[in-house]
Structure formats: C-alpha cells, structure tokens
Design an enzyme around this catalytic site. Structure first.
Site, mmCIF file in Angstrom:
data_model
loop_
_atom_site.group_PDB
_atom_site.id
_atom_site.type_symbol
_atom_site.label_atom_id
_atom_site.label_comp_id
_atom_site.label_asym_id
_atom_site.label_seq_id
_atom_site.Cartn_x
_atom_site.Cartn_y
_atom_site.Cartn_z
ATOM 1 N N ALA A 63 0.865 -1.181 0.000
ATOM 2 C CA ALA A 63 0.000 0.000 0.000
ATOM 3 C C ALA A 63 0.899 1.228 0.000
ATOM 4 O O ALA A 63 2.066 1.155 0.394
ATOM 5 C CB ALA A 63 -0.878 -0.011 1.250
ATOM 6 N N GLY A 102 0.533 -5.185 0.788
ATOM 7 C CA GLY A 102 -0.618 -5.155 -0.112
ATOM 8 C C GLY A 102 -0.322 -5.774 -1.457
ATOM 9 O O GLY A 102 -1.220 -6.288 -2.119
ATOM 10 N N GLU A 105 -0.837 -9.323 -1.015
ATOM 11 C CA GLU A 105 -2.276 -9.546 -0.809
ATOM 12 C C GLU A 105 -3.028 -9.520 -2.132
ATOM 13 O O GLU A 105 -3.958 -10.287 -2.352
ATOM 14 C CB GLU A 105 -2.832 -8.488 0.155
ATOM 15 C CG GLU A 105 -2.322 -8.696 1.574
ATOM 16 C CD GLU A 105 -2.764 -7.606 2.514
ATOM 17 O OE1 GLU A 105 -2.338 -6.448 2.326
ATOM 18 O OE2 GLU A 105 -3.540 -7.898 3.440
ATOM 19 N N GLU A 125 3.965 -5.442 7.128
ATOM 20 C CA GLU A 125 3.097 -4.470 7.792
ATOM 21 C C GLU A 125 3.390 -4.323 9.290
ATOM 22 O O GLU A 125 3.329 -3.235 9.840
ATOM 23 C CB GLU A 125 1.635 -4.853 7.594
ATOM 24 C CG GLU A 125 1.116 -4.681 6.187
ATOM 25 C CD GLU A 125 1.286 -5.921 5.347
ATOM 26 O OE1 GLU A 125 2.136 -6.775 5.652
ATOM 27 O OE2 GLU A 125 0.554 -6.014 4.328
HETATM 28 N N1 T1G Z 1 4.584 3.483 -0.009
HETATM 29 C C1 T1G Z 1 5.035 4.698 -0.389
HETATM 30 N N2 T1G Z 1 6.311 4.937 -0.767
HETATM 31 C C2 T1G Z 1 7.161 3.885 -0.752
HETATM 32 C C3 T1G Z 1 6.758 2.591 -0.362
HETATM 33 C C4 T1G Z 1 5.398 2.411 0.017
HETATM 34 N N3 T1G Z 1 4.926 1.219 0.376
HETATM 35 N N4 T1G Z 1 7.849 1.777 -0.458
HETATM 36 C C5 T1G Z 1 8.862 2.530 -0.889
HETATM 37 N N5 T1G Z 1 8.468 3.796 -1.061
HETATM 38 C C6 T1G Z 1 9.286 4.902 -1.557
HETATM 39 C C7 T1G Z 1 10.447 5.190 -0.635
HETATM 40 O O1 T1G Z 1 10.046 6.075 0.412
HETATM 41 C C8 T1G Z 1 11.414 5.847 -1.594
HETATM 42 O O2 T1G Z 1 10.930 7.167 -1.806
HETATM 43 C C9 T1G Z 1 11.195 5.093 -2.895
HETATM 44 O O3 T1G Z 1 9.877 4.505 -2.776
HETATM 45 C C10 T1G Z 1 12.208 3.999 -3.112
HETATM 46 O O4 T1G Z 1 12.169 3.184 -1.930
HETATM 47 C C11 T1G Z 1 -2.828 -2.821 3.072
HETATM 48 C C12 T1G Z 1 -1.165 -1.695 4.847
HETATM 49 C C13 T1G Z 1 10.121 -2.013 -1.926
HETATM 50 C C14 T1G Z 1 12.069 -3.123 -0.825
HETATM 51 O O5 T1G Z 1 6.470 -2.055 3.814
HETATM 52 O O6 T1G Z 1 10.587 -2.148 1.678
HETATM 53 O O7 T1G Z 1 0.864 -2.769 2.220
HETATM 54 O O8 T1G Z 1 12.981 8.359 -0.952
HETATM 55 O O9 T1G Z 1 14.553 3.645 -1.296
HETATM 56 O O10 T1G Z 1 15.822 0.344 -1.482
HETATM 57 O O11 T1G Z 1 -1.822 -4.691 3.993
HETATM 58 O O12 T1G Z 1 11.009 0.439 -0.607
HETATM 59 O O13 T1G Z 1 12.627 8.000 -3.408
HETATM 60 O O14 T1G Z 1 11.144 9.598 -2.145
HETATM 61 O O15 T1G Z 1 13.210 1.837 -0.137
HETATM 62 O O16 T1G Z 1 14.878 -0.319 -3.772
HETATM 63 C C15 T1G Z 1 3.912 -2.687 3.013
HETATM 64 C C16 T1G Z 1 8.162 -0.804 1.915
HETATM 65 C C17 T1G Z 1 3.191 -1.390 3.079
HETATM 66 C C18 T1G Z 1 7.411 -2.120 1.654
HETATM 67 C C19 T1G Z 1 12.424 -1.172 -2.323
HETATM 68 N N6 T1G Z 1 5.077 -2.579 2.140
HETATM 69 N N7 T1G Z 1 9.171 -0.560 0.902
HETATM 70 O O17 T1G Z 1 13.619 -0.803 -1.667
HETATM 71 O O18 T1G Z 1 13.920 1.565 -2.559
HETATM 72 S S1 T1G Z 1 1.820 -1.460 4.169
HETATM 73 C C20 T1G Z 1 6.279 -2.245 2.633
HETATM 74 C C21 T1G Z 1 10.348 -1.250 0.912
HETATM 75 C C22 T1G Z 1 0.678 -2.401 3.354
HETATM 76 C C23 T1G Z 1 -1.525 -3.519 3.277
HETATM 77 C C24 T1G Z 1 -0.545 -2.790 4.097
HETATM 78 C C25 T1G Z 1 11.353 -0.841 -0.113
HETATM 79 C C26 T1G Z 1 11.474 -1.808 -1.301
HETATM 80 P P1 T1G Z 1 11.986 8.371 -2.091
HETATM 81 P P2 T1G Z 1 13.537 2.576 -1.364
HETATM 82 P P3 T1G Z 1 14.661 0.174 -2.384
#
Ligand code: T1G
Length: 691
Positions: A63, A102, A105, A125
């Site tokens: 998400a 997500g 999911e 999450e």
């Molecule tokens: N939402 C918004 N921005 C995100 C994002 C996300 N989920 N993930 C990464 N970014 C942005 C990050 O801030 C950065 O921005 C850019 O993307 C590159 O990220 C309903 C509620 C995927 C392994 O927890 O683990 O789903 O600094 O530098 O090193 O059940 O990003 O360029 O402005 O980290 O290549 C669950 C979080 C969400 C994954 C890639 N998902 N992201 O790593 O790049 S909650 C996560 C990561 C959810 C549902 C629930 C990593 C990555 P900027 P980066 P990277």
C-alpha cells in the site's frame, strides 16, 4: 499523467501492467486503475484469461504508506482484492522484484501466482505498526497454513520465490521478464497446466496450538508493541467464513492505524530514506578503491572491520606495533564472528584485503583515509598532515566524536578534501555514521562520505560542526538531566528502569558503566571552562566515582558494582551523595518514573530543537534518524522530534517553564523555535516538508 495501469490484448489473453514508479505502491491511482482494467477485460469477449504484472523494478511493493492516517479513498485495497478474487475470468499474477504487504495480498487474491526468481515476498506491515489489511491475514493462512502465515505476518520477514513455493503462497517459480512469464502463465492456465482457483474456497484447518504459542511468545517478546498481537487476533479469524474474517481484519487494521505506534514506525521508515536527500546529492562522489585507517584502537579496528565486511580493501596503520597487533586481532575476531553469524561468507572472509603497517607511508595509493587516533587535537592534526603528505588529493576523514573540524582543517593544505565520518562503536555493527561537514569541505567530498556509508550498508546523516555534532551533543543534555536527578536523590537504578520502560535497551547509568565513565569525565573537564556558572555542576557525583577509580564495567565498578551475578548500585553512592547534598545544600527529592521520563525526554527534545535552530541538523527528521539508528531510541516512538510534535510545542514550553521553576540552576531554557511554534503554530514535521 502517464497511466499507472495499462491493458493490452494478446489473442485471448488480457494483460494488465502496473506502472507506478518507483515501487508500484498501491496508491489510489493504481487501485482505481486496476479495478477499471479488470472491468474492461472482463467485458472484452475475446479475453479468456487475465495476467497481471508490474513494470519497472517490482510488482506492487505494498500500500502507499504515505496515505496512512489520511481519509481513505475508494476503492480501498481490500475491495480491489475482493474484485480480483470474484473476477469471472481467471486472473494470474506474476511477481518480480518485490511483492510485499498489499502487493502480496493482491497476488494471493488472484487465482494463480508465478514468482520470478529473485523476488522478495512478505508481509512487512507489522514493522510499520499495522497488519496485512487487504485480506493477507485471511487468505495467507488458507494458502500457507496458520503456522507459516503467523510466522510471516508477526515477523514481517521477507522470503524468496522458492520458500514461497514450498509454503504454497505461489504456484510456480520462473525465470525471465514479467511480460513473457505472464503470457506463458496465462497460456498454461487456459491449457490446464496451471490450476486457477479462488483462495477463499480453500479449506483451512484451525491450528489453536500455533495461535496460542505465538500469542504467548509475543506477550513475552513484544509486550510493548500493539500490532503484533492484533496480527494474531486477525489470523485467528481465518477459520470464519471469509467475509466475517475480513471484517475482523478490517476492524483490527483500523485499530492499528489509530495507534501512535503506527505513526512512529512509519516516520522511522521514511527517516531512514529522507536523510540521503542532502544538498550535495547532485555532486559526483570521488572514486574510492583503497581505504586507509590510521589508529588500530577500538574505533579503528571497528571501522576497518566495517570496510572489510563490504569487501573494501583496507590499509590499517598504527605506529605502536603491539597496538597494531591487537587491532588486527580484533578485526580477525570480528570477521570470524560475522562468518559464524552468517553475515559474511567464508569465501568473502578468505578474500579480504587487509594490509597492516606501522608507518603512514604504507597509505600511498589510498584515495580515502580515516583517522581514528587518540582524541587529542595535536595528535589528530599531526596525523592529518602526515596523511595529506602521503596521499595528496585523497579524501581525508576524521572519526573524532567532538573535536572542532574547522580547527583541524586549518592544518591542511587543501581542506576541501576534509570531512568528519563519525562512526558509532562498535563501528562494524552500529548502522549510523554522522557525516560532519566543515566550512571548507567540498560538495563531492560530502557525497563521497555518503557513498561510502551506503557501500558499508550504513545510514549516513549530515551534521554541521559543534561539540558532539548531533547525537552526542543531545545525549550530553539528557545525560545531564539524569545526573541532576541522581544528585537530587532519585536512585540510579530507578532512573535506568524508567528509561528502559520508555523503550531504550538500557538506561544512562548502565550505558555509562558499559562505555566507561572516563569518557564523560574527559568531556566535563573539556567543557569546564565554558560551563555556565549559573547552572549546577551535574558531574559532581560522577567525578567522585572517577576519582576513586570506579570507571564502570572495565574496572569492575562504576555506578554499579559488577562483581556479582547481577549489577547492584555501587554501595559507596549513598555516602558520596550525602556529602555532595550537604555541601550543595540540596534538599533530596525522589522522582517517580513518569517525572523521570518527563525530564529525560524534555532535556533531549530541548537540545534537539536547538540543534535544528542552529542548522547543525538541516531537518528535524535527521535528528530522529540519528537517535533511531545510533542511540537505540524506541523505533515505535519515531524519534525525539516526532515525539516533540506528539507532545506539542505549547505543552513542551509549559513543561520547561515548570522545570526551570522547580530547579532554577538546572539549565532549563525554552529554545526560541519552541516558543515560536507555541505562539504561531507549526511543527517539526512541517520543517521536514520539501526535504
Ligand atoms: N509506499 C510509499 N512509498 C514507498 C513505499 C510504500 N509502500 N515503499 C517505498 N516507497 C518509496 C520510498 O520512500 C522511496 O521514496 C522510494 O519509494 C524507493 O524506496 C494494506 C497496509 C520495496 C524493498 O512495507 O521495503 O501494504 O525516498 O529507497 O531500497 O496490507 O522500498 O525515493 O522519495 O526503499 O529499492 C507494506 C516498503 C506497506 C514495503 C524497495 N510494504 N518498501 O527498496 O527503494 S503497508 C512495505 C520497501 C501495506 C496492506 C498494508 C522498499 C522496497 P523516495 P527505497 P529500495
């Protein structure tokens, strides 16, 4: 705006490609586009099967966590997942790069899944203070079983394609580009070689033992957190009919969203990424192919280890042969430890390139040299001059923890090459590096420091020059507050217990004994000349311990007596305290845990506010990163500046005014920035905007 979701037809196959850079976060545009794409392809008579995949570097990474806390916009992700599962035509999802939260999911709501080797899958999450809120707690157990789903959902750990296949989360592992794999998978679904089924139709066996075991374990290990326990409760609902289970999940997800822990953990997630956005980011880092480290003491050996763990060649220098030998032996132990913990492969261990020498001329050819010699200005400046002579044009870094870099820079022919790289002990373990920028430091040299930190898998935070830079300067302030509380009669073990209860791994006095009381003693001597005479001497008790030779664990006794199985407060403390309290006419008063934390936290926030005010930290979120990744600040509280916003500027001003009234010589002053926020509104989060 470039369409974030596109469709195309390949014969009887309908393709949906998700293209929302950089990580295909499931923001509103992607969610709405995905539903529209499904509707289009379902309505298209030629389409017999639908394949879904991501463009760019990943499938859906989750998400869009920037939307958390804001009013949700239809279609919500759970609704999108239900639409996929209810789809009249089979939907196969192809996963590459990352399919997290997500994203996973969405995948398990599809009717079949193919993982491209190298993809990272998981439910992270819980690390963000929430739980899988789009069906993961209901469909995950149906595919992988309750025990495996509990493990993934309560730990947030990532798994690869093969493990996901073994668990049943995916149906096949493939190689190739997502589009090609998607077409092949769709074809196989049509030809019956790949089974498509609705996850909700899979029967699930209750596993009360797994639920109870996990619940009890988490009550023991994660009692301070909210969402891990909600995760277990949500998974427990997976034996209900899907609509009921999803309703339970949604209710628990909302409770997590409303928790302050979610706000803190999300803030920590973005803090780790925000700190890389520095003014010098556009500068080209200098090439670094050979690193020199001068000084083989604790820090020099730790820095050398950190570089070798990243397969960087190192020349380690120490003028004293026995110190060099000790340092090299410490490096060897550190590397062997890394291999035994699986942090380094035996092959990488065997391939390390370490040269040791007792003279600086062995640094010839190094393009970056870090000095970690004795914390004394003359020793440092002589070393820096020697390095510059042997390595003209090289980037020269000091690891000093408080000395003035601008004074050091005066000794160099070309101070543009000079910066601070303040590592935290143990340097091969702690992720934080303060990159200290002196007046003359060139932009590409700053960029070089950040690039090196990234190669060492560390988190670099840019700092200006002051005594203690960001972290140690602020730590001195709350350390001082703790000393004054002890001087006034609050037992040190009560203070330590309160700070541990706040979420730190250990309290200030336990930490002092671990690091050595002589460090603080040297700092107080150094600062004595500039200490404000109108404020109390907070170090009186600590000085008496140091004068008696009680320097902490390394001498067997400091604040605590470490001679027994468990440390007990130094028996000499009450007597020393009585003497000081009588001499300084202190009326003893003991504080409770809440007041201890109020003073400790307020001292931290007030000094942090000054560090922002003076521009030593360019943004408040930099301070949060320093404390989250260098000082063990509890991640779910987000950091000192995030906490300041939670408390509110007006409340903080009132707190400091009360403390100043209670203890006029306690050094309690309201920073101007807090006065301004209290008067005119605004927040530290507001100062982070536009980073
Ligand atoms: N939402 C918004 N921005 C995100 C994002 C996300 N989920 N993930 C990464 N970014 C942005 C990050 O801030 C950065 O921005 C850019 O993307 C590159 O990220 C309903 C509620 C995927 C392994 O927890 O683990 O789903 O600094 O530098 O090193 O059940 O990003 O360029 O402005 O980290 O290549 C669950 C979080 C969400 C994954 C890639 N998902 N992201 O790593 O790049 S909650 C996560 C990561 C959810 C549902 C629930 C990593 C990555 P900027 P980066 P990277």
């Amino acid at each position: 705006m470039e369409q974030v979701v596109r469709t195309s037809l390949e014969g009887d196959i309908g393709l949906i490609v998700l293209d929302n850079p950089p990580v295909n976060a499931a923001g509103h545009g992607l969610r709405a586009g995905l539903v529209a794409a499904l509707d289009r392809l379902v309505a298209e008579p030629a389409v017999k099967v639908i394949a879904l995949y991501g463009a760019g570097r990943s499938f859906i990474a989750g998400a869009d966590i920037r939307e958390f806390g804001k009013p949700p916009r239809d279609p919500w992700l759970p609704e999108v997942c239900n639409r996929i599962e209810d789809c009249a035509k089979p939907v196969v999802a192809v996963l590459h790069g990352a399919a997290l939260g997500g994203g996973l999911e969405v995948a398990i709501a599809a009717h079949a899944r193919v993982a491209i080797r190298g993809v990272a899958l998981g439910f992270p999450e819980v690390t963000l203070g929430v739980l899988p809120g789009a069906g993961g707690t209901q469909r995950g157990p149906r595919l992988a079983g309750v025990a495996a789903a509990l493990d993934l959902i309560t730990t947030g750990r990532r798994i690869g394609a093969e493990e996901a296949l073994a668990l049943g989360l995916v149906d096949r592992v493939a190689e190739g580009d997502p589009r090609t794999v998607a077409l092949a998978a769709a074809r196989d679904v049509l030809d019956g070689r790949l089974t498509a089924r609705r996850t909700r139709d899979i029967h699930i066996d209750p596993d009360r033992e797994a639920l109870e075991t996990t619940k009890q374990t988490l009550l023991h290990t994660q009692a301070h957190l909210f969402s891990p326990h909600a995760c277990v409760e949500a998974v427990a609902a997976a034996t209900l009919p899907l609509p009921e289970g999803l309703a339970k999940e949604r209710q628990l997800f909302q409770a997590c969203i409303d928790s302050p822990q979610r706000a803190g953990l999300i803030h920590a997630f973005f803090a780790e990424r925000a700190v890389a956005k520095i003014p010098e980011a556009a500068a080209t880092p200098r090439p670094v192919t050979r690193i020199g480290v001068v000084g083989a003491g604790t820090m020099g050996a730790g820095i050398t280890t950190a570089c070798l763990l990243a397969s960087e060649p190192v020349v380690l220098i120490d003028s004293a042969p026995e110190a060099l030998e000790r340092g090299a032996a410490a490096v060897a132990r550190n590397l062997d430890g890394a291999v035994s913990r699986g942090k380094m492969t035996p092959a990488a261990r065997g391939a390390i390139r370490l040269t040791t020498a007792t003279t600086l001329d062995a640094l010839a050819g190094c393009d970056l040299v870090i000095e970690a010699v004795f914390e004394e200005m003359d020793v440092k400046t002589a070393t820096l001059r020697g390095i510059e002579t042997i390595c003209p044009g090289a980037v020269i870094a000091t690891n000093t923890s408080y000395l003035d870099l601008n004074v050091m820079a005066e000794t160099l022919a070309d101070p543009r090459n000079f910066l601070g790289l303040h590592f935290f002990s143990p340097a091969h373990v702690m992720r934080l590096v303060e990159v200290v920028v002196a007046d003359a430091t060139a932009p590409e040299v700053v960029a070089t420091g950040f690039a090196l930190a990234k190669r060492l898998k560390k988190i670099a935070v840019r700092s200006g020059v002051c005594d203690g830079f960001i972290g140690n300067r602020i730590m001195s302030a709350y350390r001082r507050a703790a000393d004054l509380m002890a001087l006034d009669g609050t037992p040190i073990d009560a203070i330590d217990a309160a700070v541990r209860g706040y979420g730190f791994a250990m309290g200030p006095f336990e930490m002092g004994d671990l690091a050595g009381l002589d460090i603080g003693w040297a700092a107080r001597k150094r600062q004595a000349a500039t200490r404000d005479p109108a404020t109390r001497d907070h170090g009186a008790l600590a000085d008496r311990l140091c004068e008696a030779g009680w320097l902490g664990r390394k001498t067997g006794c400091g604040w605590y007596d470490h001679s027994g199985d468990t440390p007990v407060p130094n028996p000499a403390l009450p007597g020393l305290l009585r003497e000081i309290q009588q001499a300084e006419r202190i009326t003893p008063h003991i504080l409770d845990a809440d007041e201890i934390i109020t003073r400790y936290e307020t001292a931290m926030i007030a000094e942090a506010a000054r560090v922002v005010e003076e521009g030593i930290a360019r943004y408040p979120i930099d301070i949060d990163a320093v404390f989250l990744f260098g000082y063990g600040f509890p991640r779910w509280k987000g950091g000192p500046m995030h906490r300041a916003d939670e408390i509110g500027a007006a409340a903080l001003v009132a707190r400091i005014a009360r403390l100043a009234q209670d203890d006029p010589k306690g050094g309690w002053q309201v920073p101007a920035i807090l006065h301004c926020m209290a008067r005119e509104g605004g927040s530290f989060a507001g100062l982070n905007i536009g980073r």
